[in-house]
Design a protein around this motif. Structure first.
Motif, PDB file in Angstrom:
ATOM      1  N   VAL A  87       0.117  -0.273   4.740  1.00  0.00           N
ATOM      2  CA  VAL A  87       1.115  -1.177   4.172  1.00  0.00           C
ATOM      3  C   VAL A  87       1.267  -0.975   2.672  1.00  0.00           C
ATOM      4  N   LYS A  88       0.185  -0.755   1.956  1.00  0.00           N
ATOM      5  CA  LYS A  88       0.236  -0.597   0.493  1.00  0.00           C
ATOM      6  C   LYS A  88       1.130   0.583   0.114  1.00  0.00           C
ATOM      7  N   ASN A  89       0.963   1.708   0.800  1.00  0.00           N
ATOM      8  CA  ASN A  89       1.781   2.887   0.521  1.00  0.00           C
ATOM      9  C   ASN A  89       3.237   2.660   0.915  1.00  0.00           C
ATOM     10  N   MET A  90       3.465   1.959   2.008  1.00  0.00           N
ATOM     11  CA  MET A  90       4.824   1.724   2.471  1.00  0.00           C
ATOM     12  C   MET A  90       5.582   0.783   1.528  1.00  0.00           C
ATOM     13  N   LYS A  91       4.900  -0.200   0.971  1.00  0.00           N
ATOM     14  CA  LYS A  91       5.532  -1.118   0.015  1.00  0.00           C
ATOM     15  C   LYS A  91       5.938  -0.356  -1.244  1.00  0.00           C
ATOM     16  N   LYS A  92       5.184   0.667  -1.613  1.00  0.00           N
ATOM     17  CA  LYS A  92       5.510   1.499  -2.760  1.00  0.00           C
ATOM     18  C   LYS A  92       6.746   2.359  -2.477  1.00  0.00           C
ATOM     19  N   ALA A  93       6.858   2.843  -1.226  1.00  0.00           N
ATOM     20  CA  ALA A  93       8.003   3.663  -0.828  1.00  0.00           C
ATOM     21  C   ALA A  93       9.251   2.817  -0.600  1.00  0.00           C
ATOM     22  N   LEU A  94       9.054   1.539  -0.288  1.00  0.00           N
ATOM     23  CA  LEU A  94      10.165   0.625  -0.010  1.00  0.00           C
ATOM     24  C   LEU A  94      10.116  -0.576  -0.949  1.00  0.00           C
ATOM     25  N   PRO A  95      10.422  -0.380  -2.232  1.00  0.00           N
ATOM     26  CA  PRO A  95      10.248  -1.470  -3.189  1.00  0.00           C
ATOM     27  C   PRO A  95      11.207  -2.641  -2.987  1.00  0.00           C
ATOM     28  N   TYR A  96      12.389  -2.407  -2.408  1.00  0.00           N
ATOM     29  CA  TYR A  96      13.396  -3.470  -2.284  1.00  0.00           C
ATOM     30  C   TYR A  96      13.576  -3.960  -0.854  1.00  0.00           C
ATOM     31  N   LEU A  97      12.723  -3.529   0.052  1.00  0.00           N
ATOM     32  CA  LEU A  97      12.837  -3.956   1.453  1.00  0.00           C
ATOM     33  C   LEU A  97      12.200  -5.320   1.633  1.00  0.00           C
TER      34      LEU A  97
ATOM     35  N   SER B 118      -2.490  -2.343   8.548  1.00  0.00           N
ATOM     36  CA  SER B 118      -2.728  -2.846   7.192  1.00  0.00           C
ATOM     37  C   SER B 118      -3.175  -1.751   6.226  1.00  0.00           C
ATOM     38  N   THR B 119      -3.764  -0.673   6.740  1.00  0.00           N
ATOM     39  CA  THR B 119      -4.220   0.417   5.870  1.00  0.00           C
ATOM     40  C   THR B 119      -3.048   1.203   5.286  1.00  0.00           C
TER      41      THR B 119
END
Length: 65
Positions: A55-65, A52-53
């Motif tokens: 996830v925030k950065n990964m959602k930013k890197a993967l905006p359309y996933l 969970s730590t």
């Protein structure tokens, strides 16, 4: 607003589950496998949910996933 570019390196490594969590494969399974136990190698084959730590950065890197 302009489109946001997807980080292609991350897109190849992560998948989204039905509930919206990010799934990744585990590291340390590519070489120097002789000293690792069979149980350890077997568990490295399985995928796992991203912490969970991160996830925030990964959602930013993967905006359309």
């Amino acid at each position: 607003m302009p489109k946001i570019k997807t980080c292609r390196a991350a897109a190849k490594r992560f998948k989204k589950t039905g509930t919206g969590k990010l799934v990744r494969s585990k590291a340390y399974k590519s070489h120097i496998l002789t000293k690792k136990s069979q149980k350890r190698k077997r568990n490295l084959r399985k995928s796992t949910v991203t912490d969970s730590t991160n996830v925030k950065n990964m959602k930013k890197a993967l905006p359309y996933l």
